[in-house]
Design a protein around this motif. Structure first.
Motif, PDB file in Angstrom:
ATOM      1  N   TYR A  46      -3.048 -15.318  -3.998  1.00  0.00           N
ATOM      2  CA  TYR A  46      -3.386 -16.288  -2.961  1.00  0.00           C
ATOM      3  C   TYR A  46      -4.089 -17.529  -3.515  1.00  0.00           C
ATOM      4  CZ  TYR A  46      -1.942 -13.084   0.702  1.00  0.00           C
ATOM      5  OH  TYR A  46      -1.193 -12.274   1.523  1.00  0.00           O
ATOM      6  N   ARG A  53       4.491  -7.183   5.526  1.00  0.00           N
ATOM      7  CA  ARG A  53       5.794  -7.699   5.081  1.00  0.00           C
ATOM      8  C   ARG A  53       6.168  -8.973   5.828  1.00  0.00           C
ATOM      9  NH1 ARG A  53       9.474  -4.754   2.380  1.00  0.00           N
ATOM     10  NH2 ARG A  53      11.178  -5.214   3.844  1.00  0.00           N
ATOM     11  N   GLU A  54       5.830  -9.027   7.116  1.00  0.00           N
ATOM     12  CA  GLU A  54       6.080 -10.252   7.892  1.00  0.00           C
ATOM     13  C   GLU A  54       5.348 -11.443   7.284  1.00  0.00           C
ATOM     14  OE1 GLU A  54       4.788  -9.451  11.827  1.00  0.00           O
ATOM     15  OE2 GLU A  54       6.439  -8.057  12.299  1.00  0.00           O
ATOM     16  N   ALA A  62      -4.171 -11.391   4.247  1.00  0.00           N
ATOM     17  CA  ALA A  62      -2.984 -12.175   4.606  1.00  0.00           C
ATOM     18  C   ALA A  62      -3.112 -12.739   6.021  1.00  0.00           C
ATOM     19  CB  ALA A  62      -1.735 -11.300   4.497  1.00  0.00           C
ATOM     20  N   PRO A 109       1.231  -9.257  -0.693  1.00  0.00           N
ATOM     21  CA  PRO A 109       1.666  -8.633  -1.961  1.00  0.00           C
ATOM     22  C   PRO A 109       1.326  -7.141  -2.010  1.00  0.00           C
ATOM     23  CG  PRO A 109      -0.377  -9.805  -2.320  1.00  0.00           C
ATOM     24  CD  PRO A 109       0.009 -10.076  -0.881  1.00  0.00           C
ATOM     25  N   GLY A 126       4.354 -11.705   4.142  1.00  0.00           N
ATOM     26  CA  GLY A 126       4.570 -11.851   2.713  1.00  0.00           C
ATOM     27  C   GLY A 126       3.396 -11.380   1.875  1.00  0.00           C
TER      28      GLY A 126
END
Length: 249
Positions: free
Chosen positions: A63, A188-189, A29, A193, A191
């Motif tokens: 992604y 989490r910031e 991410a 998965p 996003g």
């Protein structure tokens, strides 16, 4: 007719080692913010090989990554020496087995990350990628020697020496100094998965909740104030496992 010229900005390619666990997922991410991803997964005869591959594919789909490489490193099963690849060695539950005299847990796979990185660097050089990303964690890991920052500094020197001069491939370890709970918060910031990830060392249907990897993961989610979205085998047993002093730090 007037010609219209547009400038296309092409993102650099980053090869990301993606096991399917939460550390590598968050690493992907982070890499995805400024890079085009090429995702590499290693199957090395580990107990949860099928489930980790499932997690890898699901995250890659999330992604929208088309460039994927699955490397089969079956020699680790023949080499042995780790509870992850040798069925004769039980996976410790709640520190049921002490670490070796060296302090290294029996779940350590001898020099594993060097094999992973070698494949990743080879692929990166072939693709013209400028970086290889790996989700190694030092302080909050299980004490594996190939997760230490100095390990990657030395490997970076090896890459510089052993690749074409114009390759300039960087080894990137974005979460190496982070605690597991901070990795969850960062994920989490971004996003990431996290619900698609898998960390358990021994079960593929429902996470055991009592192996080192599950304990570290569960404690991290608890410290982050977030419910772990993956299914676990026995919640009562897990609560007992999370009592202070039950898991190695």
């Amino acid at each position: 007719m007037t010609a219209v010229h547009t400038t296309m900005t092409t993102k650099p390619t980053a090869v990301v080692l993606l096991s399917g666990g939460m550390d590598s997922c968050v690493t992907a991410a982070i890499a995805a913010r400024e890079n085009a991803l090429a995702l590499l997964h290693a199957s090395y005869g580990q107990r949860t090989e099928g489930r980790e591959r499932q997690a890898f594919d699901a995250i890659a789909d999330f992604y929208g990554v088309g460039r994927r490489l699955v490397a089969r490193l079956d020699h680790f099963r023949q080499i042995g020496g780790s509870a992850l690849t040798d069925s004769r060695l039980p996976v410790p539950e709640r520190d049921a087995l002490p670490p070796a005299e060296s302090g290294i847990p029996v779940t350590y796979v001898p020099f594993r990350n060097a094999h992973f990185l070698s494949v990743a660097v080879s692929w990166a050089e072939a693709l013209g990628a400028r970086s290889v990303w790996i989700g190694a964690v030092a302080e909050d890991s299980s004490g594996y020697p190939d997760c230490r920052p100095e390990y990657y500094r030395v490997f970076q020197q090896l890459v510089r020496t052993g690749t074409r001069p114009d390759s300039a491939i960087d080894i990137v370890t974005p979460v190496i100094h982070m605690r597991k709970s901070d990795i969850i918060r960062r994920g989490r910031e971004l996003g990431a998965p996290l619900h698609l990830t898998w960390s358990c060392y021994q079960d593929e249907q429902r996470a055991c909740g009592v192996c080192d990897s599950c304990l570290l993961r569960l404690r991290a989610f608890r410290e982050a104030g977030v419910e772990d979205p993956v299914p676990y085998r026995d919640r009562a047993e897990i609560r007992e496992s999370l009592r202070p002093g039950q898991a190695r730090r």
